[in-house]
Design a protein around this motif. Sequence first.
Motif, PDB file in Angstrom:
ATOM      1  N   LYS A  54      -0.088  22.276   8.791  1.00 36.29           N
ATOM      2  CA  LYS A  54      -0.953  23.427   9.093  1.00 36.29           C
ATOM      3  C   LYS A  54      -0.508  24.658   8.285  1.00 36.29           C
ATOM      4  O   LYS A  54      -1.341  25.378   7.731  1.00 36.29           O
ATOM      5  N   ILE A  57      -1.468  23.967   4.606  1.00 42.90           N
ATOM      6  CA  ILE A  57      -2.919  24.096   4.411  1.00 42.90           C
ATOM      7  C   ILE A  57      -3.325  25.565   4.422  1.00 42.90           C
ATOM      8  O   ILE A  57      -4.180  25.977   3.631  1.00 42.90           O
ATOM      9  N   ALA A  58      -2.723  26.371   5.295  1.00 41.26           N
ATOM     10  CA  ALA A  58      -3.030  27.807   5.321  1.00 41.26           C
ATOM     11  C   ALA A  58      -2.675  28.440   3.975  1.00 41.26           C
ATOM     12  O   ALA A  58      -3.443  29.261   3.444  1.00 41.26           O
ATOM     13  N   ASN A 155     -10.206  23.644   4.470  1.00 42.49           N
ATOM     14  CA  ASN A 155     -10.830  24.208   5.671  1.00 42.49           C
ATOM     15  C   ASN A 155     -11.053  23.129   6.729  1.00 42.49           C
ATOM     16  O   ASN A 155     -10.789  23.354   7.919  1.00 42.49           O
ATOM     17  N   ARG A 157      -9.442  20.261   6.994  1.00 42.46           N
ATOM     18  CA  ARG A 157      -8.111  19.802   7.445  1.00 42.46           C
ATOM     19  C   ARG A 157      -7.489  20.806   8.407  1.00 42.46           C
ATOM     20  O   ARG A 157      -6.905  20.424   9.420  1.00 42.46           O
ATOM     21  N   ASN A 158      -7.651  22.090   8.101  1.00 41.98           N
ATOM     22  CA  ASN A 158      -7.128  23.139   8.971  1.00 41.98           C
ATOM     23  C   ASN A 158      -7.799  23.064  10.327  1.00 41.98           C
ATOM     24  O   ASN A 158      -7.140  23.211  11.367  1.00 41.98           O
ATOM     25  N   SER A 159      -9.098  22.850  10.339  1.00 41.66           N
ATOM     26  CA  SER A 159      -9.837  22.738  11.588  1.00 41.66           C
ATOM     27  C   SER A 159      -9.340  21.538  12.412  1.00 41.66           C
ATOM     28  O   SER A 159      -9.132  21.637  13.615  1.00 41.66           O
ATOM     29  N   SER A 162      -5.922  22.229  13.857  1.00 44.81           N
ATOM     30  CA  SER A 162      -5.971  23.214  14.939  1.00 44.81           C
ATOM     31  C   SER A 162      -6.421  22.579  16.234  1.00 44.81           C
ATOM     32  O   SER A 162      -6.038  23.017  17.320  1.00 44.81           O
TER      33      SER A 162
END
Length: 164
Positions: A54, A57-58, A155, A157-159, A162
């Motif tokens: 995470k 990815i950010a 985006n 992958r981040n979702s 999360s």
Amino acid sequence: MLSNPWIYLALLAIVIIGVLAAVATRLLRQLKQQKLEQEQKKVEQQQALQQHDKKIIASVIIIVRAMKEEQCDMGEGCWRLSVLLDSLKLSQDLNVQFPAVFKFYEAIKHMPILAARKKLDKQSRMRLDLERMKLEAEMAEDIRQDIELLHQYANERNSMLSQS
């Protein structure tokens, strides 16, 4: 009646069976506890990997945005993205999904940076800059396409990370 050896043997057998049953029960409880601990460690490890990814990815999203807005040049962006993407723990074959980014990085990774670059004479720096700029010009469109896809991938992958 108590002098019959079969009674003593039967009593001894009952005691032995009782001891063995108690030992087996204890071992089964230990096994169950070990399995629970292993599952817990696995869950904790998976969560740690997700947290790691995470954060990565950010950072990828920030670099991709900067590249799209031309706040970060292609060489630096591809360099940083390649290193970050390689460090992801829960993703594979990203070099296949984003070949231009990795190809560009492979072509420039031999170039010195920071203090090592400063140690070079001006002519060597200019030669390396020219090599990098020429490569950027040749690969610009492919890199831009990869950046668009990478932005979308990051985006998503981040979702997903999360929600986990």
